[in-house]
Design a protein around this motif. Sequence first.
Motif, PDB file in Angstrom:
ATOM      1  N   ILE A 155      40.196  41.668  27.211  1.00  0.00           N
ATOM      2  CA  ILE A 155      40.397  42.142  28.587  1.00  0.00           C
ATOM      3  C   ILE A 155      41.886  42.218  28.923  1.00  0.00           C
ATOM      4  O   ILE A 155      42.717  41.569  28.288  1.00  0.00           O
ATOM      5  CB  ILE A 155      39.701  41.203  29.608  1.00  0.00           C
ATOM      6  CG1 ILE A 155      40.255  39.774  29.493  1.00  0.00           C
ATOM      7  CG2 ILE A 155      38.193  41.231  29.412  1.00  0.00           C
ATOM      8  CD1 ILE A 155      39.918  38.893  30.683  1.00  0.00           C
ATOM      9  N   GLU A 156      42.168  42.999  29.967  1.00  0.00           N
ATOM     10  CA  GLU A 156      43.529  42.998  30.516  1.00  0.00           C
ATOM     11  C   GLU A 156      43.669  41.771  31.396  1.00  0.00           C
ATOM     12  O   GLU A 156      42.682  41.292  31.977  1.00  0.00           O
ATOM     13  CB  GLU A 156      43.742  44.259  31.357  1.00  0.00           C
ATOM     14  CG  GLU A 156      43.686  45.495  30.510  1.00  0.00           C
ATOM     15  CD  GLU A 156      44.313  46.709  31.191  1.00  0.00           C
ATOM     16  OE1 GLU A 156      44.703  46.593  32.374  1.00  0.00           O
ATOM     17  OE2 GLU A 156      44.396  47.745  30.521  1.00  0.00           O
ATOM     18  N   ALA A 157      44.880  41.277  31.528  1.00  0.00           N
ATOM     19  CA  ALA A 157      45.095  40.038  32.276  1.00  0.00           C
ATOM     20  C   ALA A 157      44.623  40.152  33.726  1.00  0.00           C
ATOM     21  O   ALA A 157      44.113  39.182  34.307  1.00  0.00           O
ATOM     22  CB  ALA A 157      46.570  39.671  32.236  1.00  0.00           C
ATOM     23  N   SER A 158      44.752  41.331  34.297  1.00  0.00           N
ATOM     24  CA  SER A 158      44.374  41.489  35.711  1.00  0.00           C
ATOM     25  C   SER A 158      42.866  41.321  35.934  1.00  0.00           C
ATOM     26  O   SER A 158      42.407  41.213  37.062  1.00  0.00           O
ATOM     27  CB  SER A 158      44.814  42.861  36.222  1.00  0.00           C
ATOM     28  OG  SER A 158      44.212  43.855  35.426  1.00  0.00           O
ATOM     29  N   TYR A 159      42.089  41.288  34.843  1.00  0.00           N
ATOM     30  CA  TYR A 159      40.627  41.141  34.941  1.00  0.00           C
ATOM     31  C   TYR A 159      40.217  39.665  34.916  1.00  0.00           C
ATOM     32  O   TYR A 159      39.032  39.342  35.004  1.00  0.00           O
ATOM     33  CB  TYR A 159      39.978  41.910  33.778  1.00  0.00           C
ATOM     34  CG  TYR A 159      38.467  41.990  33.817  1.00  0.00           C
ATOM     35  CD1 TYR A 159      37.807  42.815  34.731  1.00  0.00           C
ATOM     36  CD2 TYR A 159      37.681  41.258  32.923  1.00  0.00           C
ATOM     37  CE1 TYR A 159      36.417  42.898  34.760  1.00  0.00           C
ATOM     38  CE2 TYR A 159      36.294  41.329  32.935  1.00  0.00           C
ATOM     39  CZ  TYR A 159      35.665  42.156  33.867  1.00  0.00           C
ATOM     40  OH  TYR A 159      34.295  42.235  33.889  1.00  0.00           O
ATOM     41  N   VAL A 160      41.196  38.760  34.823  1.00  0.00           N
ATOM     42  CA  VAL A 160      40.870  37.352  34.565  1.00  0.00           C
ATOM     43  C   VAL A 160      39.947  36.735  35.620  1.00  0.00           C
ATOM     44  O   VAL A 160      39.031  35.978  35.277  1.00  0.00           O
ATOM     45  CB  VAL A 160      42.164  36.514  34.377  1.00  0.00           C
ATOM     46  CG1 VAL A 160      42.986  36.430  35.640  1.00  0.00           C
ATOM     47  CG2 VAL A 160      41.836  35.117  33.877  1.00  0.00           C
ATOM     48  N   ASN A 161      40.128  37.097  36.885  1.00  0.00           N
ATOM     49  CA  ASN A 161      39.278  36.475  37.916  1.00  0.00           C
ATOM     50  C   ASN A 161      37.827  36.943  37.822  1.00  0.00           C
ATOM     51  O   ASN A 161      36.901  36.150  37.999  1.00  0.00           O
ATOM     52  CB  ASN A 161      39.868  36.732  39.304  1.00  0.00           C
ATOM     53  CG  ASN A 161      41.230  36.070  39.450  1.00  0.00           C
ATOM     54  OD1 ASN A 161      41.336  34.846  39.389  1.00  0.00           O
ATOM     55  ND2 ASN A 161      42.273  36.875  39.585  1.00  0.00           N
ATOM     56  N   ASP A 172      44.447  40.127  26.438  1.00  0.00           N
ATOM     57  CA  ASP A 172      45.486  40.818  25.674  1.00  0.00           C
ATOM     58  C   ASP A 172      46.809  40.515  26.381  1.00  0.00           C
ATOM     59  O   ASP A 172      47.074  41.021  27.476  1.00  0.00           O
ATOM     60  CB  ASP A 172      45.180  42.320  25.684  1.00  0.00           C
ATOM     61  CG  ASP A 172      46.270  43.133  25.005  1.00  0.00           C
ATOM     62  OD1 ASP A 172      47.344  42.567  24.701  1.00  0.00           O
ATOM     63  OD2 ASP A 172      46.048  44.334  24.785  1.00  0.00           O
ATOM     64  N   ALA A 173      47.638  39.684  25.762  1.00  0.00           N
ATOM     65  CA  ALA A 173      48.840  39.183  26.440  1.00  0.00           C
ATOM     66  C   ALA A 173      49.862  40.284  26.726  1.00  0.00           C
ATOM     67  O   ALA A 173      50.745  40.107  27.571  1.00  0.00           O
ATOM     68  CB  ALA A 173      49.476  38.056  25.626  1.00  0.00           C
ATOM     69  N   SER A 174      49.715  41.434  26.068  1.00  0.00           N
ATOM     70  CA  SER A 174      50.670  42.522  26.344  1.00  0.00           C
ATOM     71  C   SER A 174      50.423  43.102  27.749  1.00  0.00           C
ATOM     72  O   SER A 174      51.238  43.870  28.247  1.00  0.00           O
ATOM     73  CB  SER A 174      50.538  43.617  25.286  1.00  0.00           C
ATOM     74  OG  SER A 174      49.324  44.329  25.458  1.00  0.00           O
ATOM     75  N   THR A 175      49.305  42.730  28.372  1.00  0.00           N
ATOM     76  CA  THR A 175      48.993  43.258  29.711  1.00  0.00           C
ATOM     77  C   THR A 175      49.398  42.270  30.819  1.00  0.00           C
ATOM     78  O   THR A 175      49.105  42.495  31.992  1.00  0.00           O
ATOM     79  CB  THR A 175      47.483  43.558  29.852  1.00  0.00           C
ATOM     80  OG1 THR A 175      46.748  42.321  29.729  1.00  0.00           O
ATOM     81  CG2 THR A 175      46.997  44.516  28.779  1.00  0.00           C
ATOM     82  N   ILE A 176      50.015  41.141  30.418  1.00  0.00           N
ATOM     83  CA  ILE A 176      50.395  40.145  31.439  1.00  0.00           C
ATOM     84  C   ILE A 176      51.686  40.579  32.130  1.00  0.00           C
ATOM     85  O   ILE A 176      52.667  40.839  31.471  1.00  0.00           O
ATOM     86  CB  ILE A 176      50.570  38.735  30.798  1.00  0.00           C
ATOM     87  CG1 ILE A 176      49.207  38.242  30.282  1.00  0.00           C
ATOM     88  CG2 ILE A 176      51.165  37.759  31.805  1.00  0.00           C
ATOM     89  CD1 ILE A 176      49.256  36.926  29.539  1.00  0.00           C
TER      90      ILE A 176
END
Length: 349
Positions: free
Chosen positions: A321-327, A345-349
């Motif tokens: 997942i992209e970081a913004s999807y974490v919640n 995927d840390a490249s999306t942080i």
Amino acid sequence: MTTTVSAYAATSATSPLTKTTVERRAVGPHDVAFDIKFAGICHSDIHTVKAEWGTPNYPVVPGHEIAGVVTEVGSEVTKYKVGDHVGVGCFIDSCRECDNCKAGQEQYCTGEYGMHGTYNSTERDGSPTYGGYSTAIVVDENYVLRIPDSIPLDKAAPLLCAGITLFSPLKHWNAGPGKQVAVIGLGGLGHMGVKLAHALGAHVTVLSQSLKKMEDGLRLGADEYYATSDPDTFTKLAGKFDLILNTVSANLSMGAYLGLLKTDGTLVELGIPEHPLEVPTFALAGGRRSISGSMIGGIPETQEMLDFCAEHDVTPEIEVIEASYVNEAYDRVLSSDVRYRFVIDASTI
Ligand code: NAP
Ligand code: ZN
Ligand code: ZN
């Protein structure tokens, strides 16, 4: 010189994780610095940020399933070089002097300094530790693992907690040919339990809340699959198992599950729910059954697990997942809607 890196952090038990920055220390003589490529989401991250295990030190940057590529090593480092694939699990330091540390069971460090977690803990200088939901990290080489080339970094990440947490008790209780092993809960931990127990040659049974994930469970290596919502399950399977690994993040009725153990069988508590478990003593005494617990694994055993997974082609089922999807990912873990580990995927942080 310290470096500023991007990260996702929780600032309270009720607020969503948001983007922020944290400082990483200058690379010391024994340190390895690496770019984080992927970080798994463990249910422990959720227990911690939601203050279910006590109030953590906010802001919390969770993440203890970390995989990446070395960018710099300290002058005294011998184990790693720039470009190596490496990982970090649940701890980044321990006393190094107690019997457990000397035996490579750093997770059970009894020294005064103790085991220091990858997040919500402290570094040697007292500054807070921040975990893997970030773009880079600096860790002492003795607490860094080598990721075998054949395991892609996204699939390697969950091995650093979910993998070792199941591998260690399976080895300790001698899961293998002729042993009946049950795994309760087919989530992040549970699905690794199925794969690892199968690879070790045990007969594996999944005990899930429903039969929704049965096809997956059997494909992952389970020999049998039952729904615990069906009361017949507990009569059918009474006295069947040598070993039951409970990976459930909530409280279960222990008596029902203890009844599934053979004489001298062991139920190992791996899930760490917010509230204490109630144990009916007749179910324990009748059958000389045991309840035990197990926490992750030490550095040597974690390396052994990574090498075992490479050799036997055992890797987690992941959703990157992209970081913004974490919640949203947290919400899906909480509703048992994870197939079977979210990996950022840390490249999306
Ligand atoms: P997870 O992915 O959420 O998996 C937990 C599974 O438990 C769910 O998929 C679900 O499986 C089952 N479950 C959830 N709620 C339930 C309920 N109310 N009743 C019955 N079953 C339920 O979590 P995880 O990341 O695998 O972590 C599991 C637990 O282990 C957490 O408490 C975590 O903190 C702990 N943990 C411990 C260690 C250790 O070293 N001991 C290490 C890592 C994590 P089904 O849908 O199949 O029923
Ligand atoms: Zn974990
Ligand atoms: Zn120690």
